[in-house]
Motif scaffolding. Structure first.
Motif, mmCIF file in Angstrom:
data_model
loop_
_atom_site.group_PDB
_atom_site.id
_atom_site.type_symbol
_atom_site.label_atom_id
_atom_site.label_comp_id
_atom_site.label_asym_id
_atom_site.label_seq_id
_atom_site.Cartn_x
_atom_site.Cartn_y
_atom_site.Cartn_z
ATOM 1 N N GLY A 173 54.122 49.729 29.945
ATOM 2 C CA GLY A 173 55.087 48.489 30.292
ATOM 3 C C GLY A 173 54.371 47.461 31.447
ATOM 4 N N LEU A 174 53.306 47.939 32.196
ATOM 5 C CA LEU A 174 52.924 47.222 33.314
ATOM 6 C C LEU A 174 52.292 45.940 32.744
ATOM 7 N N LYS A 175 52.737 44.781 33.533
ATOM 8 C CA LYS A 175 52.367 43.302 32.948
ATOM 9 C C LYS A 175 51.098 43.120 34.027
ATOM 10 N N LEU A 176 50.068 42.306 33.179
ATOM 11 C CA LEU A 176 48.878 42.282 33.517
ATOM 12 C C LEU A 176 48.173 40.911 33.285
ATOM 13 N N ARG A 177 47.239 40.435 34.057
ATOM 14 C CA ARG A 177 46.473 39.360 33.787
ATOM 15 C C ARG A 177 44.872 39.954 33.446
ATOM 16 N N VAL A 178 43.886 39.160 32.899
ATOM 17 C CA VAL A 178 42.745 39.720 32.815
ATOM 18 C C VAL A 178 42.138 38.850 34.102
ATOM 19 N N ASN A 179 41.483 39.677 34.970
ATOM 20 C CA ASN A 179 40.728 39.127 36.101
ATOM 21 C C ASN A 179 39.535 38.107 35.833
ATOM 22 N N ASN A 180 39.932 36.821 36.202
ATOM 23 C CA ASN A 180 38.926 35.832 35.890
ATOM 24 C C ASN A 180 37.415 36.159 36.063
ATOM 25 N N SER A 181 37.092 37.287 37.165
ATOM 26 C CA SER A 181 35.657 37.263 37.357
ATOM 27 C C SER A 181 34.993 38.015 36.140
ATOM 28 N N VAL A 182 35.809 38.566 35.337
ATOM 29 C CA VAL A 182 35.306 39.287 34.146
ATOM 30 C C VAL A 182 34.684 38.276 33.211
ATOM 31 N N ALA A 183 35.189 36.923 33.309
ATOM 32 C CA ALA A 183 34.450 35.998 32.480
ATOM 33 C C ALA A 183 33.054 35.517 32.680
ATOM 34 N N ASN A 184 32.530 36.066 33.702
ATOM 35 C CA ASN A 184 31.022 36.123 34.126
ATOM 36 C C ASN A 184 30.153 37.374 33.587
ATOM 37 N N LEU A 185 31.032 38.145 32.937
ATOM 38 C CA LEU A 185 30.322 39.147 32.109
ATOM 39 C C LEU A 185 30.222 38.910 30.710
ATOM 40 N N ARG A 191 34.030 39.730 24.044
ATOM 41 C CA ARG A 191 35.175 40.459 23.170
ATOM 42 C C ARG A 191 36.529 39.643 23.742
ATOM 43 N N ARG A 192 36.745 39.529 24.894
ATOM 44 C CA ARG A 192 38.242 39.233 25.310
ATOM 45 C C ARG A 192 38.329 37.839 26.107
ATOM 46 N N GLY A 193 37.068 37.221 26.306
ATOM 47 C CA GLY A 193 37.023 36.053 27.334
ATOM 48 C C GLY A 193 37.972 34.942 27.042
ATOM 49 N N HIS A 194 38.285 34.882 25.705
ATOM 50 C CA HIS A 194 39.253 33.688 25.465
ATOM 51 C C HIS A 194 40.712 34.072 25.788
ATOM 52 N N HIS A 195 40.921 35.129 26.072
ATOM 53 C CA HIS A 195 42.268 35.915 26.749
ATOM 54 C C HIS A 195 42.392 35.690 28.021
ATOM 55 N N ILE A 196 41.569 35.281 28.618
ATOM 56 C CA ILE A 196 41.547 35.415 30.094
ATOM 57 C C ILE A 196 42.639 34.420 30.601
ATOM 58 N N GLY A 197 43.470 34.936 31.591
ATOM 59 C CA GLY A 197 44.642 34.230 31.956
ATOM 60 C C GLY A 197 45.970 34.420 31.270
ATOM 61 N N LYS A 198 45.681 34.922 30.087
ATOM 62 C CA LYS A 198 47.155 35.232 29.252
ATOM 63 C C LYS A 198 47.697 36.479 29.733
ATOM 64 N N ASN A 226 31.272 47.354 37.251
ATOM 65 C CA ASN A 226 31.777 47.513 38.861
ATOM 66 C C ASN A 226 32.712 46.366 38.991
ATOM 67 N N VAL A 227 33.481 45.672 38.026
ATOM 68 C CA VAL A 227 34.473 44.525 38.341
ATOM 69 C C VAL A 227 35.694 45.134 37.595
ATOM 70 N N HIS A 228 36.722 45.118 38.383
ATOM 71 C CA HIS A 228 38.045 45.481 37.798
ATOM 72 C C HIS A 228 38.496 44.579 37.069
ATOM 73 N N THR A 229 39.073 44.927 35.820
ATOM 74 C CA THR A 229 39.279 44.115 34.683
ATOM 75 C C THR A 229 40.771 43.341 34.892
ATOM 76 N N PHE A 230 41.520 43.979 35.558
ATOM 77 C CA PHE A 230 43.092 43.513 35.485
ATOM 78 C C PHE A 230 43.516 43.136 36.699
ATOM 79 N N ASN A 231 44.322 42.150 36.725
ATOM 80 C CA ASN A 231 45.278 41.945 38.051
ATOM 81 C C ASN A 231 46.832 42.205 37.683
ATOM 82 N N TYR A 232 47.499 42.680 38.676
ATOM 83 C CA TYR A 232 49.009 42.749 38.632
ATOM 84 C C TYR A 232 49.501 41.145 38.144
ATOM 85 N N LEU A 233 50.638 41.174 37.135
ATOM 86 C CA LEU A 233 51.393 40.135 37.099
ATOM 87 C C LEU A 233 52.823 40.489 37.198
ATOM 88 N N CYS A 234 53.749 40.098 38.304
ATOM 89 C CA CYS A 234 54.735 40.613 38.757
ATOM 90 C C CYS A 234 55.758 39.105 38.699
#
Length: 234
Positions: A173-185, A191-198, A226-234
């Motif tokens: 149930g936790l709401k998240l966004r993909v960490n923008n820094s992951v786009a550099n990988l 796999r999921r770059g087009h989902h960044i920000g969603k 070594n880059v955390h994938t997700f950010n909290y979206l509260c």
């Protein structure tokens, strides 16, 4: 009430009732005859019309009912909150018990809807609106309330926008966004770059390999190179 019932009641066929509205007087009659009152859609100023009648006709039971109604007034958004709180402040000297109940309800919504880090800016934004004193009153009341945990991250100090660190922090149930820094990988971007920000919601957690399901039945790693994938979206 003696104006309508008992030995002191008016004996004329028509009793004039001034300085009120039909809707407010109708609710007064419904209360006297113990009929169900539909408060949905009744605005706060309209509620104060009923409060005024309860005061005028010395009806403490109706006044108690109005306190309960004020404690459960719904708020559509922060602008609605401020307008309602301002109305309560304006009536506070006339009906202190009812207005205090409404202001406390406003403060509780204020505490939940506006994080501490955003309250100063919220107060600044009201400069010149005539509601500056109302905002200060809300700030003072909210300061004295017990802390409230964020309904998403579960923290008293909301973690919105911060990295989700550790598999134990991921709950269904936790709401998240993909960490923008992951786009550099490149591998992750492919796999999921087009989902960044969603917006994503955790559907499953696998603590054995530190992965989470955020849709599509795919369990994604919570750390990529070594880059955390997700950010909290509260």
């Amino acid at each position: 009430r003696n104006e309508f019932f008992g030995g002191l009641r008016e004996t004329t066929d028509v009793i004039p009732v001034k300085e009120t509205t039909f809707e407010a007087f109708e609710k007064l009659m419904f209360f006297i005859y113990r009929k169900d009152i539909d408060w949905s859609g009744v605005t706060v100023p309209e509620m104060y019309d009923v409060v005024n009648l309860a005061e005028r006709y010395i009806m403490p039971e109706l006044m108690d009912e109005m306190v309960k109604q004020m404690e459960n007034v719904p708020f559509a958004n922060n602008d609605d909150l401020l307008n309602i709180a301002h109305t309560a402040s304006e009536f506070n000297h006339l009906f202190p018990d009812v207005s205090s109940a409404l202001l406390l309800s406003c403060a509780k919504f204020f505490q939940k809807s506006i994080p501490p880090s955003a309250r100063l800016q919220f107060a600044i934004d009201q400069s010149g609106t005539g509601k500056e004193a109302t905002v200060l009153q809300l700030l003072s009341l909210a300061k004295d309330l017990p802390p409230v945990e964020c309904s998403n991250c579960g923290s008293v100090e909301c973690m919105d926008g911060q990295l989700v660190v550790g598999i134990d922090k991921f709950t269904v149930g936790l709401k998240l966004r993909v960490n923008n820094s992951v786009a550099n990988l490149w591998d992750w971007f492919f796999r999921r770059g087009h989902h960044i920000g969603k917006v994503y919601t955790v559907l499953g957690v696998n603590k054995n390999n530190n992965t989470v399901d955020v849709g599509g039945g795919i369990f994604d790693p919570i750390v990529v190179e070594n880059v955390h994938t997700f950010n909290y979206l509260c």
